[in-house]
Design an enzyme around this catalytic site. Structure first.
Site, PDB file in Angstrom:
ATOM      1  N   LEU A  88      31.271  49.591  -8.647  1.00 23.82           N
ATOM      2  CA  LEU A  88      31.664  49.226 -10.020  1.00 23.82           C
ATOM      3  C   LEU A  88      31.690  50.413 -10.978  1.00 23.82           C
ATOM      4  O   LEU A  88      30.936  51.374 -10.801  1.00 23.82           O
ATOM      5  CB  LEU A  88      30.664  48.192 -10.561  1.00 23.82           C
ATOM      6  CG  LEU A  88      30.419  46.960  -9.681  1.00 23.82           C
ATOM      7  CD1 LEU A  88      29.359  46.077 -10.313  1.00 23.82           C
ATOM      8  CD2 LEU A  88      31.712  46.184  -9.500  1.00 23.82           C
ATOM      9  N   TRP A  90      31.446  51.984 -15.157  1.00 28.59           N
ATOM     10  CA  TRP A  90      30.439  51.862 -16.221  1.00 28.59           C
ATOM     11  C   TRP A  90      31.004  51.253 -17.497  1.00 28.59           C
ATOM     12  O   TRP A  90      30.246  51.007 -18.432  1.00 28.59           O
ATOM     13  CB  TRP A  90      29.852  53.241 -16.554  1.00 28.59           C
ATOM     14  CG  TRP A  90      30.872  54.337 -16.707  1.00 28.59           C
ATOM     15  CD1 TRP A  90      31.199  55.277 -15.767  1.00 28.59           C
ATOM     16  CD2 TRP A  90      31.720  54.594 -17.833  1.00 28.59           C
ATOM     17  NE1 TRP A  90      32.192  56.104 -16.233  1.00 28.59           N
ATOM     18  CE2 TRP A  90      32.532  55.707 -17.519  1.00 28.59           C
ATOM     19  CE3 TRP A  90      31.880  54.010 -19.094  1.00 28.59           C
ATOM     20  CZ2 TRP A  90      33.471  56.241 -18.388  1.00 28.59           C
ATOM     21  CZ3 TRP A  90      32.823  54.529 -19.965  1.00 28.59           C
ATOM     22  CH2 TRP A  90      33.611  55.626 -19.619  1.00 28.59           C
ATOM     23  N   LYS A 128      27.166  47.877  -5.781  1.00 24.69           N
ATOM     24  CA  LYS A 128      26.641  49.117  -6.377  1.00 24.69           C
ATOM     25  C   LYS A 128      27.158  49.245  -7.797  1.00 24.69           C
ATOM     26  O   LYS A 128      28.327  49.529  -8.030  1.00 24.69           O
ATOM     27  CB  LYS A 128      27.066  50.367  -5.600  1.00 24.69           C
ATOM     28  CG  LYS A 128      26.260  51.574  -6.079  1.00 24.69           C
ATOM     29  CD  LYS A 128      26.841  52.906  -5.698  1.00 24.69           C
ATOM     30  CE  LYS A 128      27.867  53.440  -6.649  1.00 24.69           C
ATOM     31  NZ  LYS A 128      27.370  53.709  -8.015  1.00 24.69           N
ATOM     32  N   SER A 163      38.072  55.096 -10.904  1.00 26.58           N
ATOM     33  CA  SER A 163      39.176  56.050 -11.059  1.00 26.58           C
ATOM     34  C   SER A 163      40.085  56.050  -9.831  1.00 26.58           C
ATOM     35  O   SER A 163      39.657  55.709  -8.719  1.00 26.58           O
ATOM     36  CB  SER A 163      38.598  57.447 -11.265  1.00 26.58           C
ATOM     37  OG  SER A 163      37.839  57.800 -10.129  1.00 26.58           O
ATOM     38  N   TYR A 210      37.801  56.066   3.495  1.00 25.80           N
ATOM     39  CA  TYR A 210      36.560  55.558   4.111  1.00 25.80           C
ATOM     40  C   TYR A 210      36.898  54.432   5.091  1.00 25.80           C
ATOM     41  O   TYR A 210      36.350  54.361   6.189  1.00 25.80           O
ATOM     42  CB  TYR A 210      35.607  54.988   3.057  1.00 25.80           C
ATOM     43  CG  TYR A 210      35.039  55.968   2.049  1.00 25.80           C
ATOM     44  CD1 TYR A 210      34.864  57.319   2.351  1.00 25.80           C
ATOM     45  CD2 TYR A 210      34.651  55.525   0.788  1.00 25.80           C
ATOM     46  CE1 TYR A 210      34.325  58.189   1.406  1.00 25.80           C
ATOM     47  CE2 TYR A 210      34.105  56.391  -0.155  1.00 25.80           C
ATOM     48  CZ  TYR A 210      33.949  57.722   0.162  1.00 25.80           C
ATOM     49  OH  TYR A 210      33.411  58.578  -0.768  1.00 25.80           O
ATOM     50  N   GLU A 263      41.091  48.534  -8.042  1.00 23.47           N
ATOM     51  CA  GLU A 263      41.519  48.401  -9.448  1.00 23.47           C
ATOM     52  C   GLU A 263      41.204  49.736 -10.103  1.00 23.47           C
ATOM     53  O   GLU A 263      40.042  50.106 -10.188  1.00 23.47           O
ATOM     54  CB  GLU A 263      40.728  47.295 -10.164  1.00 23.47           C
ATOM     55  CG  GLU A 263      40.804  45.931  -9.537  1.00 23.47           C
ATOM     56  CD  GLU A 263      42.155  45.279  -9.684  1.00 23.47           C
ATOM     57  OE1 GLU A 263      43.007  45.797 -10.436  1.00 23.47           O
ATOM     58  OE2 GLU A 263      42.373  44.263  -9.022  1.00 23.47           O
ATOM     59  N   CYS A 269      40.434  50.629 -19.007  1.00 26.23           N
ATOM     60  CA  CYS A 269      41.500  50.993 -18.065  1.00 26.23           C
ATOM     61  C   CYS A 269      42.880  50.611 -18.583  1.00 26.23           C
ATOM     62  O   CYS A 269      43.862  51.268 -18.271  1.00 26.23           O
ATOM     63  CB  CYS A 269      41.247  50.342 -16.714  1.00 26.23           C
ATOM     64  SG  CYS A 269      41.025  48.567 -16.843  1.00 26.23           S
ATOM     65  N   GLU A 326      45.086  60.062 -17.805  1.00 20.40           N
ATOM     66  CA  GLU A 326      44.167  59.069 -18.371  1.00 20.40           C
ATOM     67  C   GLU A 326      42.996  59.813 -19.019  1.00 20.40           C
ATOM     68  O   GLU A 326      42.294  60.567 -18.350  1.00 20.40           O
ATOM     69  CB  GLU A 326      43.638  58.140 -17.270  1.00 20.40           C
ATOM     70  CG  GLU A 326      42.745  57.056 -17.833  1.00 20.40           C
ATOM     71  CD  GLU A 326      42.107  56.173 -16.771  1.00 20.40           C
ATOM     72  OE1 GLU A 326      41.612  56.701 -15.762  1.00 20.40           O
ATOM     73  OE2 GLU A 326      42.113  54.943 -16.952  1.00 20.40           O
TER      74      GLU A 326
HETATM   75  P1  NAD Z   1      34.581  56.484 -11.034  1.00 25.45           P
HETATM   76  O1  NAD Z   1      35.710  56.354 -10.083  1.00 25.45           O
HETATM   77  O2  NAD Z   1      34.045  57.834 -11.324  1.00 25.45           O
HETATM   78  O3  NAD Z   1      33.329  55.630 -10.548  1.00 25.45           O
HETATM   79  C1  NAD Z   1      33.459  54.280 -10.204  1.00 25.45           C
HETATM   80  C2  NAD Z   1      32.419  53.929  -9.168  1.00 25.45           C
HETATM   81  O4  NAD Z   1      32.693  54.679  -7.987  1.00 25.45           O
HETATM   82  C3  NAD Z   1      30.986  54.269  -9.594  1.00 25.45           C
HETATM   83  O5  NAD Z   1      30.125  53.252  -9.136  1.00 25.45           O
HETATM   84  C4  NAD Z   1      30.709  55.566  -8.845  1.00 25.45           C
HETATM   85  O6  NAD Z   1      29.351  55.764  -8.543  1.00 25.45           O
HETATM   86  C5  NAD Z   1      31.519  55.362  -7.580  1.00 25.45           C
HETATM   87  N1  NAD Z   1      31.894  56.625  -6.933  1.00 25.45           N
HETATM   88  C6  NAD Z   1      32.097  57.835  -7.519  1.00 25.45           C
HETATM   89  N2  NAD Z   1      32.365  58.764  -6.582  1.00 25.45           N
HETATM   90  C7  NAD Z   1      32.340  58.123  -5.383  1.00 25.45           C
HETATM   91  C8  NAD Z   1      32.529  58.557  -4.050  1.00 25.45           C
HETATM   92  N3  NAD Z   1      32.780  59.832  -3.740  1.00 25.45           N
HETATM   93  N4  NAD Z   1      32.437  57.631  -3.056  1.00 25.45           N
HETATM   94  C9  NAD Z   1      32.158  56.326  -3.351  1.00 25.45           C
HETATM   95  N5  NAD Z   1      31.946  55.880  -4.588  1.00 25.45           N
HETATM   96  C10 NAD Z   1      32.042  56.758  -5.604  1.00 25.45           C
HETATM   97  O7  NAD Z   1      35.051  55.719 -12.348  1.00 25.45           O
HETATM   98  P2  NAD Z   1      34.248  55.509 -13.695  1.00 25.45           P
HETATM   99  O8  NAD Z   1      34.248  56.809 -14.417  1.00 25.45           O
HETATM  100  O9  NAD Z   1      32.954  54.815 -13.450  1.00 25.45           O
HETATM  101  O10 NAD Z   1      35.159  54.432 -14.442  1.00 25.45           O
HETATM  102  C11 NAD Z   1      36.281  54.797 -15.129  1.00 25.45           C
HETATM  103  C12 NAD Z   1      37.528  54.508 -14.320  1.00 25.45           C
HETATM  104  O11 NAD Z   1      37.564  53.124 -13.958  1.00 25.45           O
HETATM  105  C13 NAD Z   1      38.780  54.753 -15.113  1.00 25.45           C
HETATM  106  O12 NAD Z   1      39.719  55.429 -14.329  1.00 25.45           O
HETATM  107  C14 NAD Z   1      39.265  53.344 -15.432  1.00 25.45           C
HETATM  108  O13 NAD Z   1      40.635  53.265 -15.685  1.00 25.45           O
HETATM  109  C15 NAD Z   1      38.839  52.582 -14.231  1.00 25.45           C
HETATM  110  N6  NAD Z   1      38.743  51.130 -14.496  1.00 25.45           N
HETATM  111  C16 NAD Z   1      39.692  50.305 -13.965  1.00 25.45           C
HETATM  112  C17 NAD Z   1      39.642  48.930 -14.194  1.00 25.45           C
HETATM  113  C18 NAD Z   1      40.670  48.010 -13.600  1.00 25.45           C
HETATM  114  O14 NAD Z   1      40.411  46.806 -13.516  1.00 25.45           O
HETATM  115  N7  NAD Z   1      41.811  48.503 -13.181  1.00 25.45           N
HETATM  116  C19 NAD Z   1      38.608  48.392 -14.965  1.00 25.45           C
HETATM  117  C20 NAD Z   1      37.636  49.268 -15.488  1.00 25.45           C
HETATM  118  C21 NAD Z   1      37.723  50.642 -15.234  1.00 25.45           C
END
Ligand code: NAD
Length: 497
Positions: free
Chosen positions: A164, A166, A190, A244, A254, A266, A301, A397
């Protein structure tokens, strides 16, 4: 009735957030005992320390989830039973909504008003809606000749992983947990490392509601360890990721490098807000334009950060949006008068400020906004004009409060500029002309098109992205169930009696 600032502060003062993992129905520390701190980004204050789960903890959680799945306690329970338990979760979340909203506000830095809406209204609605679907989801019978009966049935996929973001911690947890549990999956969740606290508190409420041990497991931790361990686990059947695009790509890898689990993604966006020349620039349109960009401080997002305005309307639009944006109140997130709270971390603030600098360096004109002197990681809502489609602030973004106004001469130019992106999550179109509205809605390559108002839809409508904003999976609506189901054909040969 909404509480006062002092009353929310009093709740905050009394909170003792739990920072443990929840595995096999028990709260526990990480196997190796390691912890990390979670911080209130509006003050920099440490809220508590949290179990730093890694692959050993994920293994433990998956083993518990598998045991209970195979036992059938939940996976083969009467759907009415799953419905009752999910309804109890909804009721408990409603009962504890002030406390959960305060906890969410402290952990994210977002305004208490937004937290109350998300946690007090949306989250219980998600559980209630999927609860009510639990005993109303049917299979099909295929047409055959008289010598066969062909049943097309749905079965729970097995163990669902969820990783998930943040920006809407408890809403995102509910988006995944409610449909997964409604169909009978067990889950390993997670939360983001920045915002684990409300998901852990939800586990307490789920325990109280009667979710059997092992059905829901929460493994707080970091992406490269716990997140990767979920993505790579050979006994997780499907994973639903929100975050992201960069990390979403990793989940595809993976899966390919492990057991080919299902992957629902998403991800990010760079969504357009399009005002065609026949639209009226009135209070309603300006409110939608401002909220589409700056709701949750732009950490959304589907934030509509490219505002493509018909050239004859640009001057009026710009003047009015600036006035509206300046009225946003930044400040203590626990004050109900606050509209916009803090950015999630210091690093995130720095990244957003770098984009603001890049906008100025590339020749866009900053009309309002920039850094803030408030303690914590605040950024004033920022508006640029004279943004061109090739600029960094128009293409990437930012995930912060940085809006770019771009003039467009024709409907077709608006469509071309709006579509010229790797993302495809959301778009808003304002026009009085029904034919143009339908043409734009059909032509825009994105998962949600909102006409004459900014909206992401609601629990009943699927949400997800085209192109690099998502996989074919959808959250919300009956479509979300598909992420957690398998389809089985049962072909029964029959003979005349
Ligand atoms: P992120 O991708 O950095 O992290 C998301 C999750 O992935 C976190 O739990 C993080 O710990 C985990 N993660 C990070 N690196 C990883 C790895 N190497 N392997 C496995 N898991 C890993 O994103 P963020 O900064 O938490 O959230 C912002 C992003 O989420 C933005 O790009 C936003 O657009 C997107 N978002 C999308 C939606 C949607 O429904 N489309 C909704 C909310 C947020």
């Amino acid at each position: 009735m909404t509480l006062s600032h002092a009353e929310f502060q009093a709740i905050a003062n009394k909170l003792k957030p739990r920072g443990q993992a929840y595995i096999n129905g028990k709260f526990c520390d990480a196997v190796d005992g390691e912890k990390f701190e979670t911080v209130n980004p509006a003050t920099g204050q440490v809220l508590t320390s949290v179990a730093y789960c890694k692959s050993a903890d994920v293994d433990k959680a998956v083993a518990a989830a598998r045991r209970v799945f195979n036992a059938g306690t939940w996976s083969r329970a009467e759907p009415e039973h799953r419905k009752d338990v999910l309804l109890k979760i909804a009721a408990l979340v409603r009962e504890h909504s002030n406390e959960l909203a305060v906890l969410e506000s402290l952990d994210t830095g977002k305004s208490i008003t937004d937290c109350l809406h998300e946690v007090g209204t949306e989250v219980p609605n998600f559980f209630q809606w999927y609860a009510e679907l639990a005993d109303k989801t049917f299979g099909k019978i295929a047409p055959t000749g008289p010598d066969a009966l062909a049943l097309i049935t749905k079965e729970p996929a097995g163990i669902a992983g969820a990783v998930l973001p943040w920006n809407f911690p408890l809403v995102m947890a509910a988006w995944k947990i409610a449909p997964a549990l409604a169909v009978g999956c067990s889950a390993v969740i997670k939360p983001a490392e920045q915002t684990p606290l409300t998901t852990i508190r939800l586990a307490e409420l789920m325990q109280e509601a009667g979710v059997p041990e092992g059905v829901i497991n929460i493994v707080p931790g970091f992406g490269e360890t716990a997140g990767k361990a979920i993505g790579m686990h050979n006994d997780i059947d499907t994973v639903s990721f929100t975050g992201s695009t960069e990390v979403g790509r990793m989940f595809m890898r993976y899966s390919g490098d492990s057991n080919l689990k299902g992957v629902g993604l998403e991800m990010g966006g760079k969504s357009p807000f399009i005002v065609l020349e026949d639209a009226a620039i009135n209070d309603d349109l300006i409110e939608h334009a401002a909220m589409s960009a700056f709701w949750n401080g732009g950490q959304n997002c589907s934030a509509n950060m490219r505002q493509l305005i018909a050239a004859p309307l640009v001057e009026e639009f710009t003047g009015r949006i600036i006035d509206r944006v300046k009225a946003f109140q930044l400040g203590d997130p626990l004050d109900p008068a606050t509209d916009i709270g803090s950015m999630i971390t210091k690093d995130h603030k720095t990244m957003v400020m770098d984009y603001i600098q890049a906008g100025m360096d590339e020749g866009a004109e900053k009309l309002t906004g920039g850094g803030s002197d408030l303690p914590g990681y605040f950024i004033e809502p920022t508006v640029f004009q004279n943004v061109t489609p090739d600029m960094k602030i128009a293409r990437e973004e930012i995930f912060g409060p940085v809006l770019g106004i771009m003039p467009v001469k024709t409907t077709e130019e608006a469509l071309a500029v709006a579509s010229d992106t790797d993302y495809g999550l959301h778009a808003t179109v304002f026009t009085k002309d029904i034919d143009r509205a339908i043409h734009m809605a059909r032509s825009l390559p994105c998962g949600t098109v909102s006409v004459n108002g900014f909206s992401e839809g609601d629990i009943k409508t699927p949400f997800g992205g085209y192109k690099q904003s998502g996989s074919l999976a959808r959250d919300n609506g009956t479509e979300a169930l598909e992420q957690y189901l398998q389809t089985k054909t049962i072909w029964i040969q029959t003979s005349a009696a």
